[in-house]
Design a protein around this motif. Sequence first.
Motif, PDB file in Angstrom:
ATOM      1  N   VAL A  54       0.822  -1.213   0.000  1.00  0.00           N
ATOM      2  CA  VAL A  54       0.000   0.000   0.000  1.00  0.00           C
ATOM      3  C   VAL A  54       0.857   1.264   0.000  1.00  0.00           C
ATOM      4  CG1 VAL A  54      -1.685   1.321   1.356  1.00  0.00           C
ATOM      5  CG2 VAL A  54      -1.930  -1.146   1.138  1.00  0.00           C
ATOM      6  N   THR A  55       1.948   1.269   0.766  1.00  0.00           N
ATOM      7  CA  THR A  55       2.781   2.463   0.900  1.00  0.00           C
ATOM      8  C   THR A  55       3.895   2.545  -0.137  1.00  0.00           C
ATOM      9  OG1 THR A  55       4.284   1.395   2.468  1.00  0.00           O
ATOM     10  CG2 THR A  55       2.380   2.586   3.393  1.00  0.00           C
ATOM     11  N   HIS A  56       4.060   1.481  -0.907  1.00  0.00           N
ATOM     12  CA  HIS A  56       5.142   1.420  -1.902  1.00  0.00           C
ATOM     13  C   HIS A  56       6.517   1.553  -1.241  1.00  0.00           C
ATOM     14  CE1 HIS A  56       2.081   1.568  -5.003  1.00  0.00           C
ATOM     15  NE2 HIS A  56       1.576   2.620  -4.404  1.00  0.00           N
ATOM     16  N   ARG A  57       6.635   1.013  -0.030  1.00  0.00           N
ATOM     17  CA  ARG A  57       7.909   0.994   0.705  1.00  0.00           C
ATOM     18  C   ARG A  57       8.171  -0.441   1.145  1.00  0.00           C
ATOM     19  NH1 ARG A  57       9.383   6.262   2.563  1.00  0.00           N
ATOM     20  NH2 ARG A  57       7.649   7.719   2.640  1.00  0.00           N
ATOM     21  N   HIS A  58       9.370  -0.941   0.908  1.00  0.00           N
ATOM     22  CA  HIS A  58       9.736  -2.292   1.335  1.00  0.00           C
ATOM     23  C   HIS A  58      10.072  -2.218   2.816  1.00  0.00           C
ATOM     24  CE1 HIS A  58      11.484  -6.190   1.635  1.00  0.00           C
ATOM     25  NE2 HIS A  58      11.490  -6.401   0.333  1.00  0.00           N
ATOM     26  N   LEU A  59       9.057  -2.381   3.659  1.00  0.00           N
ATOM     27  CA  LEU A  59       9.213  -2.143   5.092  1.00  0.00           C
ATOM     28  C   LEU A  59      10.186  -3.094   5.770  1.00  0.00           C
ATOM     29  CD1 LEU A  59       5.493  -1.315   5.922  1.00  0.00           C
ATOM     30  CD2 LEU A  59       7.386   0.277   5.519  1.00  0.00           C
ATOM     31  N   ALA A  60      10.214  -4.362   5.381  1.00  0.00           N
ATOM     32  CA  ALA A  60      11.159  -5.305   5.982  1.00  0.00           C
ATOM     33  C   ALA A  60      12.598  -4.888   5.651  1.00  0.00           C
ATOM     34  CB  ALA A  60      10.877  -6.727   5.502  1.00  0.00           C
ATOM     35  N   GLN A  61      12.806  -4.451   4.439  1.00  0.00           N
ATOM     36  CA  GLN A  61      14.148  -4.010   4.038  1.00  0.00           C
ATOM     37  C   GLN A  61      14.540  -2.733   4.795  1.00  0.00           C
ATOM     38  OE1 GLN A  61      14.928  -2.500  -0.080  1.00  0.00           O
ATOM     39  NE2 GLN A  61      16.023  -4.456  -0.232  1.00  0.00           N
ATOM     40  N   LEU A  62      13.602  -1.804   4.945  1.00  0.00           N
ATOM     41  CA  LEU A  62      13.880  -0.578   5.700  1.00  0.00           C
ATOM     42  C   LEU A  62      14.176  -0.899   7.162  1.00  0.00           C
ATOM     43  CD1 LEU A  62      11.143   1.725   4.147  1.00  0.00           C
ATOM     44  CD2 LEU A  62      13.622   1.918   3.824  1.00  0.00           C
ATOM     45  N   ALA A  63      13.414  -1.805   7.759  1.00  0.00           N
ATOM     46  CA  ALA A  63      13.642  -2.190   9.146  1.00  0.00           C
ATOM     47  C   ALA A  63      15.026  -2.820   9.313  1.00  0.00           C
ATOM     48  CB  ALA A  63      12.556  -3.163   9.605  1.00  0.00           C
ATOM     49  N   THR A  64      15.415  -3.619   8.349  1.00  0.00           N
ATOM     50  CA  THR A  64      16.750  -4.241   8.396  1.00  0.00           C
ATOM     51  C   THR A  64      17.838  -3.181   8.369  1.00  0.00           C
ATOM     52  OG1 THR A  64      15.906  -6.231   7.318  1.00  0.00           O
ATOM     53  CG2 THR A  64      18.295  -5.877   7.256  1.00  0.00           C
ATOM     54  N   GLN A  65      17.654  -2.160   7.536  1.00  0.00           N
ATOM     55  CA  GLN A  65      18.637  -1.067   7.469  1.00  0.00           C
ATOM     56  C   GLN A  65      18.717  -0.332   8.819  1.00  0.00           C
ATOM     57  OE1 GLN A  65      20.811  -0.298   4.925  1.00  0.00           O
ATOM     58  NE2 GLN A  65      20.077  -2.266   4.162  1.00  0.00           N
ATOM     59  N   LEU A  66      17.584  -0.132   9.464  1.00  0.00           N
ATOM     60  CA  LEU A  66      17.584   0.507  10.780  1.00  0.00           C
ATOM     61  C   LEU A  66      18.296  -0.364  11.813  1.00  0.00           C
ATOM     62  CD1 LEU A  66      13.915   1.834  10.745  1.00  0.00           C
ATOM     63  CD2 LEU A  66      15.997   3.234  10.645  1.00  0.00           C
ATOM     64  N   ILE A  67      18.037  -1.666  11.773  1.00  0.00           N
ATOM     65  CA  ILE A  67      18.699  -2.589  12.698  1.00  0.00           C
ATOM     66  C   ILE A  67      20.212  -2.553  12.498  1.00  0.00           C
ATOM     67  CG2 ILE A  67      19.023  -5.061  13.220  1.00  0.00           C
ATOM     68  CD1 ILE A  67      15.960  -5.345  12.555  1.00  0.00           C
ATOM     69  N   LEU A  68      20.639  -2.358  11.260  1.00  0.00           N
ATOM     70  CA  LEU A  68      22.074  -2.324  10.948  1.00  0.00           C
ATOM     71  C   LEU A  68      22.718  -0.967  11.219  1.00  0.00           C
ATOM     72  CD1 LEU A  68      22.044  -4.451   7.674  1.00  0.00           C
ATOM     73  CD2 LEU A  68      22.859  -5.132   9.948  1.00  0.00           C
ATOM     74  N   GLY A  69      21.950  -0.017  11.755  1.00  0.00           N
ATOM     75  CA  GLY A  69      22.539   1.240  12.187  1.00  0.00           C
ATOM     76  C   GLY A  69      22.147   2.489  11.427  1.00  0.00           C
ATOM     77  N   LYS A  70      21.402   2.359  10.342  1.00  0.00           N
ATOM     78  CA  LYS A  70      20.949   3.552   9.624  1.00  0.00           C
ATOM     79  C   LYS A  70      19.910   4.280  10.484  1.00  0.00           C
ATOM     80  CE  LYS A  70      22.858   2.658   5.506  1.00  0.00           C
ATOM     81  NZ  LYS A  70      23.353   3.458   4.454  1.00  0.00           N
ATOM     82  N   THR A  71      19.699   5.547  10.186  1.00  0.00           N
ATOM     83  CA  THR A  71      18.680   6.328  10.885  1.00  0.00           C
ATOM     84  C   THR A  71      17.526   6.602   9.932  1.00  0.00           C
ATOM     85  OG1 THR A  71      19.588   8.465  10.202  1.00  0.00           O
ATOM     86  CG2 THR A  71      20.481   7.491  12.248  1.00  0.00           C
ATOM     87  N   LEU A  72      16.414   7.070  10.499  1.00  0.00           N
ATOM     88  CA  LEU A  72      15.285   7.462   9.647  1.00  0.00           C
ATOM     89  C   LEU A  72      15.722   8.523   8.643  1.00  0.00           C
ATOM     90  CD1 LEU A  72      12.360   7.689  12.253  1.00  0.00           C
ATOM     91  CD2 LEU A  72      12.779   5.868  10.581  1.00  0.00           C
ATOM     92  N   GLN A  73      16.554   9.462   9.092  1.00  0.00           N
ATOM     93  CA  GLN A  73      17.051  10.506   8.197  1.00  0.00           C
ATOM     94  C   GLN A  73      17.905   9.911   7.073  1.00  0.00           C
ATOM     95  OE1 GLN A  73      17.438  10.594  11.599  1.00  0.00           O
ATOM     96  NE2 GLN A  73      15.816  12.079  12.056  1.00  0.00           N
ATOM     97  N   ASP A  74      18.767   8.940   7.402  1.00  0.00           N
ATOM     98  CA  ASP A  74      19.594   8.280   6.386  1.00  0.00           C
ATOM     99  C   ASP A  74      18.728   7.664   5.294  1.00  0.00           C
ATOM    100  OD1 ASP A  74      21.918   8.825   7.849  1.00  0.00           O
ATOM    101  OD2 ASP A  74      21.962   6.835   8.782  1.00  0.00           O
ATOM    102  N   LEU A  75      17.566   7.136   5.690  1.00  0.00           N
ATOM    103  CA  LEU A  75      16.674   6.448   4.757  1.00  0.00           C
ATOM    104  C   LEU A  75      15.611   7.382   4.176  1.00  0.00           C
ATOM    105  CD1 LEU A  75      16.236   3.160   6.802  1.00  0.00           C
ATOM    106  CD2 LEU A  75      17.749   3.553   4.855  1.00  0.00           C
ATOM    107  N   ASP A  76      15.718   8.677   4.498  1.00  0.00           N
ATOM    108  CA  ASP A  76      14.776   9.690   4.010  1.00  0.00           C
ATOM    109  C   ASP A  76      13.339   9.352   4.414  1.00  0.00           C
ATOM    110  OD1 ASP A  76      14.229  12.133   2.798  1.00  0.00           O
ATOM    111  OD2 ASP A  76      13.776  11.197   0.866  1.00  0.00           O
ATOM    112  N   LEU A  77      13.191   8.905   5.671  1.00  0.00           N
ATOM    113  CA  LEU A  77      11.867   8.560   6.204  1.00  0.00           C
ATOM    114  C   LEU A  77      11.453   9.573   7.254  1.00  0.00           C
ATOM    115  CD1 LEU A  77      12.306   4.722   6.702  1.00  0.00           C
ATOM    116  CD2 LEU A  77      10.919   5.849   4.964  1.00  0.00           C
ATOM    117  N   PRO A  78      10.251  10.119   7.121  1.00  0.00           N
ATOM    118  CA  PRO A  78       9.785  11.059   8.141  1.00  0.00           C
ATOM    119  C   PRO A  78       9.334  10.301   9.390  1.00  0.00           C
ATOM    120  CG  PRO A  78       8.075  10.705   6.509  1.00  0.00           C
ATOM    121  CD  PRO A  78       9.293   9.941   6.039  1.00  0.00           C
TER     122      PRO A  78
END
Length: 119
Positions: A63-87
């Motif tokens: 629905v959101t056109h965002r690969h949420l599992a992939q984004l969550a994995t990036q956060l777990i690996l140390g990225k921030t919401l800002q790094d991923l351009d997520l509000p």
Amino acid sequence: MAVYPLQRLTLDQQQEIVQIATKIGQRVTCVGMMNIQFVVADQVYVIEVNPRASRTVPFMSKVTHRHLAQLATQLILGKTLQDLDLPAGLDVVPDVIAVKAPVFSFAKLPGAPTVLSQR
């Protein structure tokens, strides 16, 4: 059931849900995905919190056109919401309404009784 975007919640209720979810995530130091179930009646209630993905993740990804599992994995690996351009908070409201309804296993068994209990 899951319906997206929200249909009947006021802006204040939506903001309260975001605040509650953010506080819970920070208090339990959850990084990645967290499933929270809310009920809104006379006020907002949390009925369940699970620090894991749920079956709703693929639905919301579509629905959101965002690969949420992939984004969550990036956060777990140390990225921030800002790094991923997520509000932070709620995403932009889409111009469609999507509904996910459960399919119970007895639907796959023709002729089986469909009552969940008998009295």
